[in-house]
Write a protein that holds these residues in place. Structure first.
Motif, PDB file in Angstrom:
ATOM      1  N   ASP A 254       0.801  -1.242   0.032  1.00 15.86           N
ATOM      2  CA  ASP A 254       0.048   0.002  -0.019  1.00 15.86           C
ATOM      3  C   ASP A 254       0.891   1.421   0.111  1.00 15.86           C
ATOM      4  N   LEU A 255       1.967   1.246   0.565  1.00 12.87           N
ATOM      5  CA  LEU A 255       3.135   2.272   0.348  1.00 12.87           C
ATOM      6  C   LEU A 255       3.300   2.487  -0.962  1.00 12.87           C
ATOM      7  N   ASP A 256       3.494   1.514  -1.772  1.00 13.79           N
ATOM      8  CA  ASP A 256       3.768   1.594  -3.088  1.00 13.79           C
ATOM      9  C   ASP A 256       2.669   2.246  -3.942  1.00 13.79           C
ATOM     10  N   ARG A 257       1.542   1.716  -3.403  1.00 11.57           N
ATOM     11  CA  ARG A 257       0.257   2.432  -4.208  1.00 11.57           C
ATOM     12  C   ARG A 257       0.052   3.777  -3.848  1.00 11.57           C
ATOM     13  N   LEU A 258       0.580   4.550  -2.702  1.00 11.63           N
ATOM     14  CA  LEU A 258       0.423   5.819  -2.418  1.00 11.63           C
ATOM     15  C   LEU A 258       1.511   6.559  -3.097  1.00 11.63           C
ATOM     16  N   GLY A 259       2.702   6.132  -3.346  1.00  7.19           N
ATOM     17  CA  GLY A 259       3.762   6.635  -4.223  1.00  7.19           C
ATOM     18  C   GLY A 259       4.615   7.523  -3.296  1.00  7.19           C
ATOM     19  N   THR A 260       6.021   7.509  -3.759  1.00 10.03           N
ATOM     20  CA  THR A 260       7.001   8.219  -2.808  1.00 10.03           C
ATOM     21  C   THR A 260       6.663   9.550  -2.693  1.00 10.03           C
ATOM     22  N   ARG A 261       5.860  10.269  -3.670  1.00  7.74           N
ATOM     23  CA  ARG A 261       5.565  11.800  -3.451  1.00  7.74           C
ATOM     24  C   ARG A 261       4.450  12.003  -2.395  1.00  7.74           C
ATOM     25  N   ASP A 262       3.679  10.964  -2.094  1.00  8.43           N
ATOM     26  CA  ASP A 262       2.564  11.180  -1.081  1.00  8.43           C
ATOM     27  C   ASP A 262       3.368  11.574   0.190  1.00  8.43           C
ATOM     28  N   PRO A 263       3.023  12.700   1.088  1.00 12.83           N
ATOM     29  CA  PRO A 263       3.693  12.901   2.449  1.00 12.83           C
ATOM     30  C   PRO A 263       3.174  11.940   3.435  1.00 12.83           C
ATOM     31  N   PHE A 264       2.238  11.201   3.355  1.00 13.66           N
ATOM     32  CA  PHE A 264       1.792  10.132   4.332  1.00 13.66           C
ATOM     33  C   PHE A 264       2.823   8.879   4.036  1.00 13.66           C
ATOM     34  N   ALA A 265       2.786   8.604   2.801  1.00 11.25           N
ATOM     35  CA  ALA A 265       3.725   7.420   2.584  1.00 11.25           C
ATOM     36  C   ALA A 265       5.334   7.833   2.964  1.00 11.25           C
ATOM     37  N   ALA A 266       5.590   8.964   2.520  1.00 15.87           N
ATOM     38  CA  ALA A 266       6.935   9.344   3.013  1.00 15.87           C
ATOM     39  C   ALA A 266       7.198   9.393   4.531  1.00 15.87           C
ATOM     40  N   THR A 267       6.237   9.547   5.346  1.00 19.20           N
ATOM     41  CA  THR A 267       6.287   9.797   6.650  1.00 19.20           C
ATOM     42  C   THR A 267       6.233   8.340   7.181  1.00 19.20           C
ATOM     43  N   LEU A 268       5.245   7.483   6.810  1.00 12.95           N
ATOM     44  CA  LEU A 268       5.258   6.178   7.228  1.00 12.95           C
ATOM     45  C   LEU A 268       6.342   5.385   6.864  1.00 12.95           C
ATOM     46  N   SER A 269       7.080   5.590   5.553  1.00  8.47           N
ATOM     47  CA  SER A 269       8.293   4.516   5.499  1.00  8.47           C
ATOM     48  C   SER A 269       9.541   5.174   6.147  1.00  8.47           C
ATOM     49  N   ARG A 270       9.623   6.346   6.648  1.00  9.75           N
ATOM     50  CA  ARG A 270      10.807   6.619   7.494  1.00  9.75           C
ATOM     51  C   ARG A 270      10.621   6.226   8.800  1.00  9.75           C
ATOM     52  N   LEU A 271       9.206   6.225   9.232  1.00  9.64           N
ATOM     53  CA  LEU A 271       8.935   5.725  10.554  1.00  9.64           C
ATOM     54  C   LEU A 271       9.336   4.134  10.692  1.00  9.64           C
ATOM     55  N   VAL A 272       8.783   3.413   9.718  1.00 10.06           N
ATOM     56  CA  VAL A 272       9.167   1.795   9.563  1.00 10.06           C
ATOM     57  C   VAL A 272      10.464   1.650   9.833  1.00 10.06           C
ATOM     58  N   ARG A 273      11.359   2.365   8.891  1.00 10.06           N
ATOM     59  CA  ARG A 273      12.803   2.073   8.886  1.00 10.06           C
ATOM     60  C   ARG A 273      13.545   2.467  10.550  1.00 10.06           C
ATOM     61  N   CYS A 274      12.853   3.768  10.845  1.00  6.43           N
ATOM     62  CA  CYS A 274      13.442   4.101  11.969  1.00  6.43           C
ATOM     63  C   CYS A 274      13.054   3.117  13.253  1.00  6.43           C
ATOM     64  N   ILE A 275      12.064   2.606  13.239  1.00  7.16           N
ATOM     65  CA  ILE A 275      11.872   1.588  14.257  1.00  7.16           C
ATOM     66  C   ILE A 275      12.805   0.407  14.356  1.00  7.16           C
ATOM     67  N   HIS A 276      12.946  -0.203  13.051  1.00  8.33           N
ATOM     68  CA  HIS A 276      13.971  -1.023  12.925  1.00  8.33           C
ATOM     69  C   HIS A 276      15.123  -0.790  13.450  1.00  8.33           C
ATOM     70  N   ARG A 277      15.792   0.349  13.247  1.00  6.67           N
ATOM     71  CA  ARG A 277      16.873   0.884  13.872  1.00  6.67           C
ATOM     72  C   ARG A 277      17.046   0.904  15.119  1.00  6.67           C
ATOM     73  N   TRP A 278      15.897   1.468  15.713  1.00  9.60           N
ATOM     74  CA  TRP A 278      15.714   1.653  17.221  1.00  9.60           C
ATOM     75  C   TRP A 278      15.952   0.357  18.057  1.00  9.60           C
ATOM     76  N   TYR A 279      15.261  -0.702  17.313  1.00  4.35           N
ATOM     77  CA  TYR A 279      15.524  -2.031  17.936  1.00  4.35           C
ATOM     78  C   TYR A 279      16.670  -2.639  17.741  1.00  4.35           C
TER      79      TYR A 279
END
Length: 293
Positions: A255-280
């Motif tokens: 669904d992130l791919d469906r939103l597309g990288t220019r969608d601000p919600f997709a960009a925010t959520l993608s960054r958050l997913v990567r961050c959570i993995h780094r945090w753990y």
């Protein structure tokens, strides 16, 4: 200094700890974890330090609140004013506020965020998201006190909201003026949020299972890995939970791919997913038996 504390903006870390200095049991590691998450929720090319500060405070509140409620659970006390906190999800906050550290802290957050909202609906969206977390945590407390989870699916669905992400994300949307209520009819965003909550809940269960096993308190009944061990050998229980986690992350990415990288919600959520993995991966102090201060 922990690795996470060393990795965040030191000026903002000091501001958050000073802002919450009068809050009982608030520690540097709560501020550091909150700031680490907040720094992933902003667009470095658009947003500034004040945005990070506000989101960091909300995130830090939830790390602190989770530790507080867990502490009271082990002490077999119930000092949390759940009714008042949940009432903040209504259109009008309660007229009479309880006088507990949890209520005072959350009220201060609401007061901080209100003038930052572009529209009152955005502030309501934050309160509704936060109430979802409070309800889920309260449900888990009741399960823990009964030492029994009703089913695996109820454990996971309830746990999806107790990740605290429904509150942190809505705060990030508000601070960044993304106007999440306006996109309420877009099923892709709702799907991504749901898959994010579910995948991160299972990731948390995988990471925290051994700590909860060592502590042996009743809260472990809401951990999917430990719950499955009633029916499966430990290795198979972990493998099953990991497979479900990966499945949710694949659905999330679709669904992130469906939103597309220019969608601000997709960009925010993608960054958050990567961050959570780094945090753990960085090794948060909260998963040690005694995280210290």
């Amino acid at each position: 200094m922990s690795r996470i504390a060393a990795a965040v903006d030191q000026v903002l870390l000091s501001r958050i700890t000073a802002w919450a200095a009068d809050i009982e049991d608030f520690a540097v590691h709560h501020a550091a974890d909150g700031l680490y998450v907040a720094e992933a929720c902003v667009d470095p090319e658009v947003d500034g330090r004040e945005e990070v500060f506000a989101i960091g405070l909300v995130s830090a509140f939830w790390f602190w609140f989770d530790d507080r409620s867990d502490k009271f659970l082990r002490a077999e006390q119930t000092p949390v004013d759940w009714a008042t906190l949940i009432a903040y999800g209504d259109d009008v906050p309660p007229a009479v506020l309880g006088d507990t550290p949890e209520v005072r802290f959350f009220q201060r957050l609401c007061d901080l965020l209100r003038p930052l909202a572009g529209h009152p609906d955005e502030h309501l969206w934050f309160r509704v998201g936060s109430a979802k977390v409070f309800r889920a945590m309260y449900a888990e407390e009741r399960m823990s006190r009964d030492a029994e989870a009703r089913s695996l699916v109820e454990c996971i669905e309830t746990g999806a909201h107790s990740t605290t992400l429904p509150s942190i994300l809505t705060a990030a949307y508000l601070v960044r003026r993304l106007d999440r209520p306006r996109r309420h009819g877009d099923p892709r965003i709702g799907n991504v949020e749901r898959y994010l909550y579910l995948s991160q809940r299972l990731l948390n269960d995988l990471v925290s299972a051994e700590k909860e096993r060592r502590e042996g308190h009743a809260g472990r009944v809401s951990n999917a890995v430990l719950l499955l061990e009633h029916e499966l050998p430990p290795a198979q229980a972990r493998a099953f939970v990991e497979a479900q986690r990966q499945g949710y992350e694949r659905l999330l990415q679709h669904d992130l791919d469906r939103l597309g990288t220019r969608d601000p919600f997709a960009a925010t959520l993608s960054r958050l997913v990567r961050c959570i993995h780094r945090w753990y991966a960085t090794g948060p102090l909260r998963f040690e038996t005694d995280p210290g201060r």
